[in-house]
Every structure is written in structure tokens, then in C-alpha cells.
Design a protein around this motif. Sequence first.
Motif, PDB file in Angstrom:
ATOM      1  N   ALA A   1      -6.130  -3.168  -5.492  1.00 14.67           N
ATOM      2  CA  ALA A   1      -6.053  -4.452  -6.087  1.00 14.67           C
ATOM      3  C   ALA A   1      -6.018  -4.489  -7.640  1.00 14.67           C
ATOM      4  N   GLN A   2      -6.794  -3.635  -8.561  1.00 14.39           N
ATOM      5  CA  GLN A   2      -6.565  -3.476  -9.742  1.00 14.39           C
ATOM      6  C   GLN A   2      -5.604  -2.623 -10.060  1.00 14.39           C
ATOM      7  N   PHE A   3      -5.012  -1.713  -9.171  1.00 12.09           N
ATOM      8  CA  PHE A   3      -3.898  -1.116  -9.351  1.00 12.09           C
ATOM      9  C   PHE A   3      -2.528  -1.994  -9.647  1.00 12.09           C
ATOM     10  N   CYS A   4      -2.417  -3.079  -8.656  1.00 12.15           N
ATOM     11  CA  CYS A   4      -1.449  -4.026  -8.545  1.00 12.15           C
ATOM     12  C   CYS A   4      -1.524  -4.936  -9.949  1.00 12.15           C
ATOM     13  N   ARG A   5      -2.739  -5.250 -10.446  1.00  9.24           N
ATOM     14  CA  ARG A   5      -2.838  -6.003 -11.692  1.00  9.24           C
ATOM     15  C   ARG A   5      -2.438  -5.171 -12.875  1.00  9.24           C
ATOM     16  N   ASP A   6      -2.566  -4.019 -12.818  1.00  7.82           N
ATOM     17  CA  ASP A   6      -2.161  -3.319 -14.038  1.00  7.82           C
ATOM     18  C   ASP A   6      -0.599  -2.910 -13.825  1.00  7.82           C
ATOM     19  N   LEU A   7      -0.065  -3.028 -12.531  1.00  4.37           N
ATOM     20  CA  LEU A   7       1.292  -2.525 -12.515  1.00  4.37           C
ATOM     21  C   LEU A   7       2.260  -3.305 -13.102  1.00  4.37           C
ATOM     22  N   PRO A   8       2.186  -4.411 -13.391  1.00  6.27           N
ATOM     23  CA  PRO A   8       3.385  -5.264 -14.185  1.00  6.27           C
ATOM     24  C   PRO A   8       3.237  -4.635 -15.614  1.00  6.27           C
ATOM     25  N   GLU A   9       2.226  -4.365 -16.241  1.00  2.00           N
ATOM     26  CA  GLU A   9       2.458  -3.693 -17.830  1.00  2.00           C
ATOM     27  C   GLU A   9       2.782  -2.265 -17.659  1.00  2.00           C
ATOM     28  N   ARG A  10       2.282  -1.793 -16.732  1.00  2.00           N
ATOM     29  CA  ARG A  10       2.593  -0.149 -16.644  1.00  2.00           C
ATOM     30  C   ARG A  10       3.829   0.019 -16.383  1.00  2.00           C
ATOM     31  N   ALA A  11       4.350  -0.621 -15.471  1.00  2.65           N
ATOM     32  CA  ALA A  11       5.707  -0.229 -14.886  1.00  2.65           C
ATOM     33  C   ALA A  11       6.880  -1.261 -14.695  1.00  2.65           C
ATOM     34  N   GLY A  12       6.414  -2.443 -15.051  1.00  2.71           N
ATOM     35  CA  GLY A  12       7.280  -3.785 -15.029  1.00  2.71           C
ATOM     36  C   GLY A  12       7.723  -4.138 -13.532  1.00  2.71           C
ATOM     37  N   VAL A  13       6.766  -3.810 -12.490  1.00  3.98           N
ATOM     38  CA  VAL A  13       6.840  -4.367 -11.063  1.00  3.98           C
ATOM     39  C   VAL A  13       5.799  -4.892 -10.605  1.00  3.98           C
ATOM     40  N   VAL A  14       6.049  -5.745  -9.740  1.00  2.00           N
ATOM     41  CA  VAL A  14       4.793  -6.418  -8.913  1.00  2.00           C
ATOM     42  C   VAL A  14       4.979  -6.112  -7.414  1.00  2.00           C
ATOM     43  N   GLY A  15       3.837  -5.785  -7.034  1.00  2.00           N
ATOM     44  CA  GLY A  15       3.330  -5.397  -5.486  1.00  2.00           C
ATOM     45  C   GLY A  15       2.112  -6.406  -5.212  1.00  2.00           C
ATOM     46  N   ILE A  16       1.851  -6.081  -3.869  1.00  2.00           N
ATOM     47  CA  ILE A  16       0.565  -7.083  -3.450  1.00  2.00           C
ATOM     48  C   ILE A  16      -0.405  -5.706  -2.700  1.00  2.00           C
TER      49      ILE A  16
END
Length: 399
Positions: free
Chosen positions: A344-359
Amino acid sequence: MRDFSGAWRRTAEGAGLLDEDGRGIPTIFAEMSALATRTGAVNLGQGFPDEDGPAEVLDAARRAIAEGANQYPPGRGILELRTAVAEHQRRFYGTILDPERDIIITAGATEAIAAAILALTGEPDDEVVVFEPYYDSYAACVALAGARLVPVPLRAPDFQPDLDELRAAVTDRTRVILVNDPHNPTGMVFTDAVREEVVRLAERHDAVIVTDEVYEHLVFDGPHVPIATLPGAWERTLSISSAAKSFSVTGWKIGWFTGPADLVDAVLAVKQFLTYAGGTPFQPAIATALRLPDAYFTGIAATMRAKSALLGSGLSAAGFTVLPPQGTYFTVADAAPLAVTDAAQFCRDLPERAGVVGIPLTAFVTPAHRARYASFVRFAACKRVDVIEDASARLQRLR
């Protein structure tokens, strides 16, 4: 002011949407989509396609509007669409249905599921068995109905249930066994042994099987096998599907349920007080869609298989362990090799880290069981090839 929190609180609590202070919070889908918009990330979270459906189907809807199909349809749905659903079930599965008695058109599959659960449960000790992870509306609908959700875990990497755990979950208190096959969010397809055990247990404990088959035409290897076609299943099975995933028209909200007339009538008694009916100009358009040639249906499965493989390659190159799907829009990837312990935290960070959204897959399970899925992320492959390639390139920033 008096407390009006009863039904919404039960529903929100069942769906895991209450914060520590007991206030309602947005779904993970709303949160992640907002993050995608704010950051400009590629949204592989929510499962909707970014391409329109077949031109002849869209044209049929426009034509229906122009010809005046803009008022209430019959509560059961227009006969043309019910007839097309019957033709579809016979064509693909050999099932013979009476369009007048065995079929109801709904506002998408989600309404059909809600109406079925509300119709088939009602006593405080009624139980609904689901396979976990599960589509998020299941828990909310069970809570709204005042029933008890009984999850049976699906175990990685193949996401099949342990049959002994399934047997222990189904009891004489079980009113509904809710089966999603092909399965969202894992992308798996149940084995014959699992389907047969579901039927056996439903018969033994006098439960109704409710099947969510919206991905029926997105099975990658071999044809879809509806549980209702198994020996002994028809008389106690309600089968649900929709146009959304097969024809890339998720916003039209046209679904249906089929089954023996007594069960159909029981669900209709509830459904008529939900939406009553809707989607008038879309109903003849979906009748057109269901009558498309076989090449269309084999084509969409092949296309989705190729997109899923492309996404899987990108995820593997980024360091994830990919659990290859057998169908649906979705691919589950294990982020543990990236030192992730909280998806859950990884997915909240992923847009900033890699520019991608997952669930995070933990969004689809009861709170008590989140630890077993703590590093899994669901990604959607129902996007244009160039979008998947862009997302794959962005994910390489994680290496």
C-alpha cells in the motif's frame, strides 16, 4: 441530530473504508487515480480500457438514441437484448434459456451482485463465502445486507484455494458461495476440481452459487467454463456478466444475470427497487455486440494475452516477480525482490518514484489477512500498447 450512520457505516466498514476515528475514507481506486492525475503518472491501477469498443456497437447506440429509445425500458430489459443473451449462452456454452423468464438486464454486473446478495440473505447469521482477494464491492454488499463475509484465501503463486479450507468455510449457515471466475484481482482461472467442489458443497449445504463472469471472453488458454454448466449446478446457480469488459464500454453499465426462473424472480424483486431499469439506448447496442462473429471474441482474448505478456515483461525487467495471469485485465506482481514489505505504501510512493500507478492487493482482502499479500501489486494491461511500453520504461527507474 440523531445518528444516521447505520447502513453507510456497515457498508464502509465491510469494505474497509473507515479510518481510525470511524470516518469514511475514499476507496484505493479513487486515491490512486487522484495521484495519477496530480503526478502525471501512467494509470495502470483502475481496470478500464483506453480504447473504444467496436464501431458497429457504438453506431447501434447512436442509432437507438436517434430513433427515440430514450425512455424507461421494461424492468427485465428489452426483449431484443434478453434474446441476444440467450443466443450467446447457447452459442458459447450450450445453455438453453427462456428470454422471458431466465434473464434480467441490470445496471452493470455490480448491481446484479448487490441485488443477488440482498435477495438471498437477510438473517443475522447468514453467511456469504468469497474467495480472497475479492472484488471490493463484494464485502460492501455483504455488509449492507447484514450478512457475514467468510473469505477463503487464494494462495500464490497460482492463486487457487485449498479445498480443505473451502470445505471448512461452507456450512449450513452459508446462503451464497460467490465465485469470480476468471478472477479479479489475481487474473487466475479456477481449476475443474475447484468448480466441482463448489457445486458439491452448495448442494450439500443448500446454498446458492452466484458467479461473477464479467471476464468470460478474456481467458487466455481454452474456453471459459461457467459453473452453471456443471452437473447439478444449474438449479442453484445465478450467473452474472456484463458488456463492460468484453466490448470496452465500461461506462454504459449494461449487465445481466441468468438462471432458473425462481432464483431470477427472487433477485428481480430486489433489483426493481434499485435502478428499476436503465441504459435504454445501450441495450440494443449490446444485443448487436453479443451477435458479433466468433473472430471478435477470440481476437479480444488474443489481444489481451499479448498486452499482458508485454506488461509482464516490463514488470520483470523492473525487478518484480510476475505471477502470470490466465485471463482478465490484470497482472499481479510481487514487489518483494524490490525490498517492499508494504504494498500500500509502495503504491502511494510509486507515482513519484516511477511515474506509474498500481493497486496494492491488500485493498482486496479483509484487514486480518493483509499480511499474506503484503508485497503484491495489481497492474492493469487493458491499455494501448504504447501506454504499456511507456509504463514499462518508467518502471525501470526502480532498478
